[in-house]
Design a protein around this motif. Structure first.
Motif, PDB file in Angstrom:
ATOM      1  N   GLN A 254       0.901  -0.910   0.254  1.00  0.00           N
ATOM      2  CA  GLN A 254       0.219  -0.051   0.044  1.00  0.00           C
ATOM      3  C   GLN A 254       0.856   1.208  -0.290  1.00  0.00           C
ATOM      4  N   MET A 255       0.582   2.081  -1.125  1.00  0.00           N
ATOM      5  CA  MET A 255       1.323   3.435  -0.531  1.00  0.00           C
ATOM      6  C   MET A 255       0.618   5.054  -1.400  1.00  0.00           C
ATOM      7  N   GLY A 256       0.987   5.706  -0.130  1.00  0.00           N
ATOM      8  CA  GLY A 256       0.644   6.867  -1.341  1.00  0.00           C
ATOM      9  C   GLY A 256       0.830   8.256  -1.407  1.00  0.00           C
ATOM     10  N   SER A 257       2.801   8.083  -0.285  1.00  0.00           N
ATOM     11  CA  SER A 257       3.461   9.037  -0.963  1.00  0.00           C
ATOM     12  C   SER A 257       3.607   9.370  -2.920  1.00  0.00           C
ATOM     13  N   ALA A 258       4.054   7.738  -3.127  1.00  0.00           N
ATOM     14  CA  ALA A 258       4.125   7.598  -4.987  1.00  0.00           C
ATOM     15  C   ALA A 258       2.874   7.952  -5.523  1.00  0.00           C
ATOM     16  N   PHE A 259       1.972   8.178  -4.741  1.00  0.00           N
ATOM     17  CA  PHE A 259       0.668   8.678  -6.066  1.00  0.00           C
ATOM     18  C   PHE A 259       0.242  10.055  -5.290  1.00  0.00           C
ATOM     19  N   LEU A 260       0.942  11.415  -4.955  1.00  0.00           N
ATOM     20  CA  LEU A 260       0.892  11.917  -4.197  1.00  0.00           C
ATOM     21  C   LEU A 260       0.868  13.203  -5.478  1.00  0.00           C
ATOM     22  N   ARG A 261       1.474  12.789  -5.824  1.00  0.00           N
ATOM     23  CA  ARG A 261       1.758  13.541  -7.347  1.00  0.00           C
ATOM     24  C   ARG A 261       1.190  13.036  -8.727  1.00  0.00           C
ATOM     25  N   ALA A 262       0.489  11.905  -8.111  1.00  0.00           N
ATOM     26  CA  ALA A 262      -0.015  11.771 -10.060  1.00  0.00           C
ATOM     27  C   ALA A 262      -0.979  12.576 -10.200  1.00  0.00           C
ATOM     28  N   THR A 263      -1.016  12.437 -11.858  1.00  0.00           N
ATOM     29  CA  THR A 263      -1.949  13.382 -12.546  1.00  0.00           C
ATOM     30  C   THR A 263      -3.153  13.915 -11.391  1.00  0.00           C
ATOM     31  N   TYR A 271       1.146  22.069  -2.185  1.00  0.00           N
ATOM     32  CA  TYR A 271       2.111  20.584  -2.308  1.00  0.00           C
ATOM     33  C   TYR A 271       2.603  20.159  -2.971  1.00  0.00           C
ATOM     34  N   ARG A 272       1.916  19.927  -4.183  1.00  0.00           N
ATOM     35  CA  ARG A 272       2.998  19.422  -5.118  1.00  0.00           C
ATOM     36  C   ARG A 272       4.130  19.986  -5.246  1.00  0.00           C
ATOM     37  N   ASP A 273       4.463  21.646  -5.432  1.00  0.00           N
ATOM     38  CA  ASP A 273       5.282  22.037  -5.434  1.00  0.00           C
ATOM     39  C   ASP A 273       6.399  22.138  -4.348  1.00  0.00           C
ATOM     40  N   ALA A 274       6.010  21.663  -3.126  1.00  0.00           N
ATOM     41  CA  ALA A 274       6.778  21.394  -1.924  1.00  0.00           C
ATOM     42  C   ALA A 274       7.215  20.064  -2.382  1.00  0.00           C
ATOM     43  N   LEU A 275       7.145  19.181  -2.310  1.00  0.00           N
ATOM     44  CA  LEU A 275       7.075  17.460  -3.148  1.00  0.00           C
ATOM     45  C   LEU A 275       8.046  17.477  -4.035  1.00  0.00           C
ATOM     46  N   ALA A 276       7.768  18.894  -5.211  1.00  0.00           N
ATOM     47  CA  ALA A 276       8.898  18.072  -6.215  1.00  0.00           C
ATOM     48  C   ALA A 276      10.361  19.091  -5.998  1.00  0.00           C
ATOM     49  N   ARG A 277      10.047  19.848  -4.846  1.00  0.00           N
ATOM     50  CA  ARG A 277      11.604  20.606  -4.227  1.00  0.00           C
ATOM     51  C   ARG A 277      12.528  19.742  -3.867  1.00  0.00           C
ATOM     52  N   ALA A 278      11.629  18.520  -3.045  1.00  0.00           N
ATOM     53  CA  ALA A 278      12.181  17.906  -2.535  1.00  0.00           C
ATOM     54  C   ALA A 278      14.130  18.350  -1.595  1.00  0.00           C
ATOM     55  N   GLY A 279      13.637  19.111  -1.207  1.00  0.00           N
ATOM     56  CA  GLY A 279      14.815  19.125  -0.485  1.00  0.00           C
ATOM     57  C   GLY A 279      14.753  19.567   1.571  1.00  0.00           C
ATOM     58  N   GLY A 340       5.887  10.240   3.264  1.00  0.00           N
ATOM     59  CA  GLY A 340       6.642   9.457   3.550  1.00  0.00           C
ATOM     60  C   GLY A 340       8.304   9.699   3.357  1.00  0.00           C
ATOM     61  N   ARG A 341       9.057   9.367   4.114  1.00  0.00           N
ATOM     62  CA  ARG A 341      10.561   9.303   4.277  1.00  0.00           C
ATOM     63  C   ARG A 341      10.528   9.714   3.040  1.00  0.00           C
ATOM     64  N   THR A 342      10.362   8.593   2.001  1.00  0.00           N
ATOM     65  CA  THR A 342      10.867   8.565   1.112  1.00  0.00           C
ATOM     66  C   THR A 342      10.488   8.851  -0.364  1.00  0.00           C
ATOM     67  N   TYR A 343       9.722  10.678   0.260  1.00  0.00           N
ATOM     68  CA  TYR A 343       8.834  11.117  -0.704  1.00  0.00           C
ATOM     69  C   TYR A 343       9.684  11.798  -2.486  1.00  0.00           C
ATOM     70  N   GLN A 344      10.591  12.045  -1.379  1.00  0.00           N
ATOM     71  CA  GLN A 344      11.653  12.594  -3.152  1.00  0.00           C
ATOM     72  C   GLN A 344      11.700  11.420  -4.226  1.00  0.00           C
ATOM     73  N   LEU A 345      11.498  10.117  -3.556  1.00  0.00           N
ATOM     74  CA  LEU A 345      11.756   9.024  -5.175  1.00  0.00           C
ATOM     75  C   LEU A 345      10.081   9.236  -6.378  1.00  0.00           C
ATOM     76  N   ALA A 346       9.117   9.542  -5.546  1.00  0.00           N
ATOM     77  CA  ALA A 346       7.450  10.063  -6.157  1.00  0.00           C
ATOM     78  C   ALA A 346       7.760  10.771  -6.941  1.00  0.00           C
ATOM     79  N   GLU A 347       6.915  10.377  -8.608  1.00  0.00           N
ATOM     80  CA  GLU A 347       7.007  11.420  -9.779  1.00  0.00           C
ATOM     81  C   GLU A 347       5.647  11.768 -10.257  1.00  0.00           C
ATOM     82  N   GLU A 348       5.738  12.943 -10.903  1.00  0.00           N
ATOM     83  CA  GLU A 348       4.496  14.032 -11.425  1.00  0.00           C
ATOM     84  C   GLU A 348       4.189  13.224 -12.446  1.00  0.00           C
ATOM     85  N   LYS A 349       3.035  11.993 -12.741  1.00  0.00           N
ATOM     86  CA  LYS A 349       2.507  11.549 -13.819  1.00  0.00           C
ATOM     87  C   LYS A 349       1.463  10.627 -13.886  1.00  0.00           C
TER      88      LYS A 349
END
Length: 373
Positions: A254-263, A271-279, A340-349
Motif C-alpha cells: 500500500q502506497m500513499g506518497s508515491a501517488f501524491l503527485r499523480a495527475t 503541496y505539489r511544488d513542495a514535494l517536487a523541490r524535495a529539499g 513519507g520519508r522517501t517521498y523524494q522518489l515519487a514522480e509526477e505523471k
C-alpha cells in the motif's frame, strides 16, 4: 509468535483461514499495489478508478468527508471503473478533556500572518456512524478502518453486507488484536509512512505514538504468526520496495506518497511544488491535528510541535482555517504537507504510468536478487 505476542488462538499452522475473500481479491490483482487512502484532498475518485483500471487497487478516503460527499465519491468512482475498490474510515476515540488555551493563543498569533482566526476546538466523531451506514448500504468490496479498532458489531455489519474488513495497525501487537477481533486482512504501517500513524494510541513523548516499527520488522512478525493476508505500508515508494515487501510475505504493497503527485490526485499546487523541490526532511508532529503524523518539515512544525497537546480532532479543527489560509496564500510554511520519508522518489505523471513503472521496477529488482542468489 515465539514469546507469546499473538496469544489469541489464531496461530498460522493449521488454523482456520478467515481471510479467503480478502486474500483472493488482493492475490488476484494483476499488479499487487494499493493506492492508500489520503484524507484531506489527495484521494479522489479519479485516482482510485485509475488504479483499478490499471490492474491495481485503491481506497477512497472517507475520513474528514461528510457522509453525503462520501456517497457522491463512491458513485463517481463506480461511474469511472468496473473494478473493485475500497473505502477507509477513521474510527473515533473517546472524548478526552484537554486544556488547549495556551495552544489557542499560539494559533491566534499564527493566524494573524494570514488574516485567519483559529477554528473551534471541538471534538466530533467524524460522522463515523453515518459513513459506516453508507459503506454498508453501498456494499463496498473492502472497508478499511484506521486510528482504532471498530467494534465487533461494526465488523459483523460490514461482513454481512459482503465486504471484507481491513484494519490498519502500526505494531505486531495491534495486528494480533485486530486479527482476534475478526479482521479479514491487516494493513501494517511502518514508521516511515507519511500522514497520520495508524496506531491505536496517539501518545508518546516523541509525538510518534508508541513504539516504532519499520514495515519489514512488523510485516515479518505478523506474516509468521497470522493466517490472514497482511498488506505492507510505510516507506514503500518504488518497485524495489514493492518487491521487498512481497518477498517478506505481504499480499500487496500500500502506497500513499508515491501517488501524491499523480495527475489524478487532489494534491494542491502548493503541496505539489513542495514535494517536487524535495529539499525538506520529514518528522512526526501533533502540531496540526493533535495526533502524530509525518510531514515535510516547515516553520509551523518547527515552532509549534513541542507545544501541541494530544487532542485529536480538536487541534485539527482549530488549525484548519489557518492551514486553508496558508494554502490560499501559496505559503507552504503553515500547511500540513504529509509525506513519507522517501517521498523524494515519487514522480509526477498519470497513476497508470506510475503503476506500470512500479511493476517493472519490482520485476527488475527481483531479477537482480535472483541473479545475486
Amino acid at each position: 509468535m515465539v514469546g507469546g505476542m499473538c496469544d489469541y488462538g489464531i496461530a498460522r499452522p493449521g488454523g482456520r483461514f478467515r481471510g479467503s475473500y480478502a486474500r483472493a481479491m488482493f492475490s488476484d490483482l494483476p499488479i499487487p499495489v494499493i493506492v492508500a487512502p489520503m484524507a484531506g484532498g489527495p484521494s479522489t475518485p479519479e485516482l482510485v478508478a485509475a488504479a483499478a483500471n490499471a490492474g491495481a487497487f485503491g481506497f477512497l478516503a472517507g475520513g474528514m468527508l461528510t457522509p453525503e460527499k462520501l456517497v457522491d465519491q463512491i458513485g463517481r468512482t463506480r461511474r469511472l471503473t468496473d473494478g473493485p475498490f475500497g473505502v477507509n474510515l477513521f474510527v473515533p476515540r473517546e472524548r478526552v478533556a484537554r486544556d488547549m488555551s495556551d495552544y489557542r493563543d499560539r494559533m491566534r498569533s499564527e493566524g494573524q500572518r494570514y488574516g485567519a482566526e483559529p477554528g473551534c476546538a471541538v471534538w466530533d466523531d467524524d460522522n463515523y456512524p453515518a459513513k459506516l451506514d453508507a459503506v454498508v448500504a453501498s456494499r463496498i468490496p473492502v472497508v478499511s478502518f484506521t486510528f482504532q479498532m471498530p467494534s465487533a458489531t461494526d465488523i459483523a455489519r460490514v461482513k454481512k453486507a459482503g465486504s471484507s474488513v481491513v484494519i490498519t495497525v502500526a505494531t505486531p501487537e495491534e495486528g494480533c488484536q485486530a486479527a482476534a477481533l475478526g479482521a479479514d486482512a491487516i494493513c501494517v504501517q511502518g514508521c516511515d509512512a507519511g500522514g497520520h500513524r495508524g496506531t491505536f494510541t496517539d501518545t508518546g513523548a516523541d509525538a510518534a505514538g508508541g513504539e516504532l516499527y519499520g514495515v519489514l520488522a512488523a510485516l515479518r512478525s505478523l506474516h509468521a504468526e497470522l493466517d490472514i493476508p497482511v498488506i505492507a505500508a510505510g516507506g514503500v515508494v518504488n518497485g524495489a520496495d514493492v518487491a521487498a515487501v512481497l518477498a517478506a510475505g505481504a499480499v500487496a504493497a500500500q502506497m500513499g506518497s508515491a501517488f501524491l503527485r499523480a495527475t489524478e490526485s487532489g494534491t494542491s499546487p502548493v503541496y505539489r511544488d513542495a514535494l517536487a523541490r524535495a529539499g525538506r526532511g520529514t518528522r512526526f508532529t501533533r502540531a496540526f491535528t493533535g495526533r502524530p503524523a509525518r510531514g515535510l518539515v516547515n516553520r509551523f512544525i518547527s515552532e509549534h510541535s513541542a507545544h501541541a497537546p494530544v487532542a485529536y480532532p480538536q487541534l485539527h479543527h482549530m488549525t484548519k482555517p489557518i492551514r486553508a489560509a496558508a494554502t490560499e496564500a501559496g505559503d507552504p510554511e503553515a500547511m500540513s504537507l504529509w509525506a513519507g520519508r522517501t517521498y523524494q522518489l515519487a514522480e509526477e505523471k498519470p497513476a497508470a504510468e506510475i503503476i506500470e513503472s512500479l511493476a517493472k521496477q519490482a520485476r527488475d529488482a527481483l531479477d537482480v536478487a535472483r541473479d545475486r542468489l
